[in-house]
Design an enzyme around this catalytic site. Structure first.
Site, PDB file in Angstrom:
ATOM      1  N   LYS A   4      10.280 -25.387  38.061  1.00  0.00           N
ATOM      2  CA  LYS A   4      11.416 -25.932  38.829  1.00  0.00           C
ATOM      3  C   LYS A   4      10.980 -26.756  40.031  1.00  0.00           C
ATOM      4  O   LYS A   4       9.865 -26.632  40.527  1.00  0.00           O
ATOM      5  CB  LYS A   4      12.349 -24.801  39.227  1.00  0.00           C
ATOM      6  CG  LYS A   4      13.163 -24.365  38.008  1.00  0.00           C
ATOM      7  CD  LYS A   4      14.485 -23.778  38.300  1.00  0.00           C
ATOM      8  CE  LYS A   4      15.238 -23.653  36.960  1.00  0.00           C
ATOM      9  NZ  LYS A   4      16.091 -22.488  36.921  1.00  0.00           N
ATOM     10  N   ARG A  14      12.840 -16.536  31.986  1.00  0.00           N
ATOM     11  CA  ARG A  14      13.108 -17.738  31.184  1.00  0.00           C
ATOM     12  C   ARG A  14      12.023 -18.757  31.521  1.00  0.00           C
ATOM     13  O   ARG A  14      11.952 -19.234  32.655  1.00  0.00           O
ATOM     14  CB  ARG A  14      14.497 -18.279  31.525  1.00  0.00           C
ATOM     15  CG  ARG A  14      14.902 -19.506  30.712  1.00  0.00           C
ATOM     16  CD  ARG A  14      16.287 -19.973  31.120  1.00  0.00           C
ATOM     17  NE  ARG A  14      16.699 -21.146  30.375  1.00  0.00           N
ATOM     18  CZ  ARG A  14      16.324 -22.388  30.647  1.00  0.00           C
ATOM     19  NH1 ARG A  14      15.523 -22.624  31.663  1.00  0.00           N
ATOM     20  NH2 ARG A  14      16.742 -23.395  29.909  1.00  0.00           N
TER      21      ARG A  14
HETATM   22  C1  7PJ Z   1      18.217 -21.898  33.915  1.00  0.00           C
HETATM   23  C2  7PJ Z   1      19.023 -21.868  32.791  1.00  0.00           C
HETATM   24  C3  7PJ Z   1      18.039 -20.679  34.669  1.00  0.00           C
HETATM   25  C4  7PJ Z   1      19.476 -19.625  33.061  1.00  0.00           C
HETATM   26  C5  7PJ Z   1      18.268 -23.863  33.092  1.00  0.00           C
HETATM   27  C6  7PJ Z   1      15.442 -25.584  33.487  1.00  0.00           C
HETATM   28  C7  7PJ Z   1      16.756 -26.051  33.975  1.00  0.00           C
HETATM   29  N1  7PJ Z   1      19.646 -20.752  32.352  1.00  0.00           N
HETATM   30  N2  7PJ Z   1      19.051 -23.113  32.286  1.00  0.00           N
HETATM   31  N3  7PJ Z   1      18.699 -19.581  34.186  1.00  0.00           N
HETATM   32  N4  7PJ Z   1      17.728 -23.141  34.073  1.00  0.00           N
HETATM   33  N5  7PJ Z   1      20.082 -18.499  32.669  1.00  0.00           N
HETATM   34  O1  7PJ Z   1      15.174 -25.620  32.288  1.00  0.00           O
HETATM   35  O2  7PJ Z   1      14.604 -25.214  34.337  1.00  0.00           O
HETATM   36  O3  7PJ Z   1      17.366 -20.601  35.705  1.00  0.00           O
HETATM   37  S1  7PJ Z   1      18.052 -25.567  32.842  1.00  0.00           S
END
Ligand code: 7PJ
Length: 285
Positions: free
Chosen positions: A229, A263
């Protein structure tokens, strides 16, 4: 530790899967978009996305998260049909994979189509606030990740303000989990996520990380997404594809704060972080 939060014996109910929350789980990210900030364009072709998902699974991903809409700060929304055209062929192609498939979407129509195509988890950065989203998830047996975001991806990084970021995010997640349960979604199907980077400055993200333990009051499993990020880019001065070490450091801090699901883009390396964490925890007195 509360049974639903993680710890021995607790399970996340995700369609036909039961995920053991007694040890940390890895959600591997597949972005089927031309413009995601970290791997945009690389897996836009469904076959490339499918083979990457197999690779992440072999590397030890417990869940595969497929997204068709970039939520990169400043990204513009795509149409429902574009989003479906991106994710459905990937879900179809992954039907034989014996791992739960998660779909990163905010739209009930896409949720419904994804569930029909075999998805077991809905990962919603809007925490089921779209009209019809609660009902769509309630009538299935899937798990859901309720994430906090302040504002909209197009504008969320424009000077976000909180009086107390932890209180505000905690209060939001408590409210959304309550609404989900009222709609008929069992507690054993719900995961919460503070949404690092979604309408938050670097200072907000680190305050949430430092005080992550406070989220244990929700008694729900916690997902954390720090992988590659932009806060990590700001700190290190590195582009997205050189943020692995910073991502791993953040992953370890998230585990320390009680996160049960990470994630990530880099599954193999995150597995090693979990091995170190598990060994450390086992020898804790
Ligand atoms: C997140 C997400 C997160 C959850 C993205 C990226 C940006 N879903 N979708 N948590 N970030 N639950 O791929 O870093 O932090 S999109």
């Amino acid at each position: 530790m509360g049974a639903a939060q993680g710890g021995v014996g607790s399970l996340l109910a995700a369609g036909r899967f039961r995920l053991d929350l007694g040890k940390p789980l890895i959600m591997g990210v597949i972005n089927v978009t031309p413009d995601s900030f970290s791997d945009g364009g690389r897996f836009f072709d469904p076959n490339a996305a499918i083979s990457h998902a197999h690779r992440l699974s072999e590397e030890g991903a417990d869940i595969i998260d497929v997204g068709g809409e970039s939520s990169r700060p400043g990204a513009l929304p795509v149409s429902v049909s574009q989003e479906m055209d991106r994710i459905l062929p990937v879900l179809e192609g992954l039907k034989g994979l014996e791992k739960p498939l998660s779909v990163d979407t905010r739209r009930p129509e896409v949720m419904q189509a994804a569930l029909s195509a075999g998805a077991s988890i809905i990962n919603d950065i809007e925490a089921l606030q779209a009209p019809g989203a609660l009902e769509t998830v309630a009538k299935s047996q899937c798990a859901v990740c309720l994430m906090h975001m302040k504002g909209e991806p197009a504008t969320m990084q424009k000077d976000p303000h909180y009086d107390d970021v932890v209180r505000e995010v905690l209060h939001f997640l408590e409210d959304r989990a309550g609404k989900a349960m009222q709609a008929g979604i069992a507690r054993s199907r719900i995961v919460v996520d503070p949404g690092f980077g979604f309408g938050k400055t670097a200072a907000h993200n680190f305050e949430l990380l430092r005080r992550l333990k406070e989220f244990s009051s929700l008694n729900l499993p916690l997902l954390a997404g720090w992988s590659r990020k932009s806060t990590l880019g700001k700190l290190t001065g590195r582009p997205a594809d050189e943020r692995l070490a910073a991502s791993l450091a953040a992953a370890l801090l998230a585990l320390q704060g009680g996160a049960t699901i990470l994630r990530v883009h880099d599954v193999k390396e995150t597995r090693d972080v979990i091995s170190v964490w598990e060994a450390y925890r086992q020898h804790e007195s």
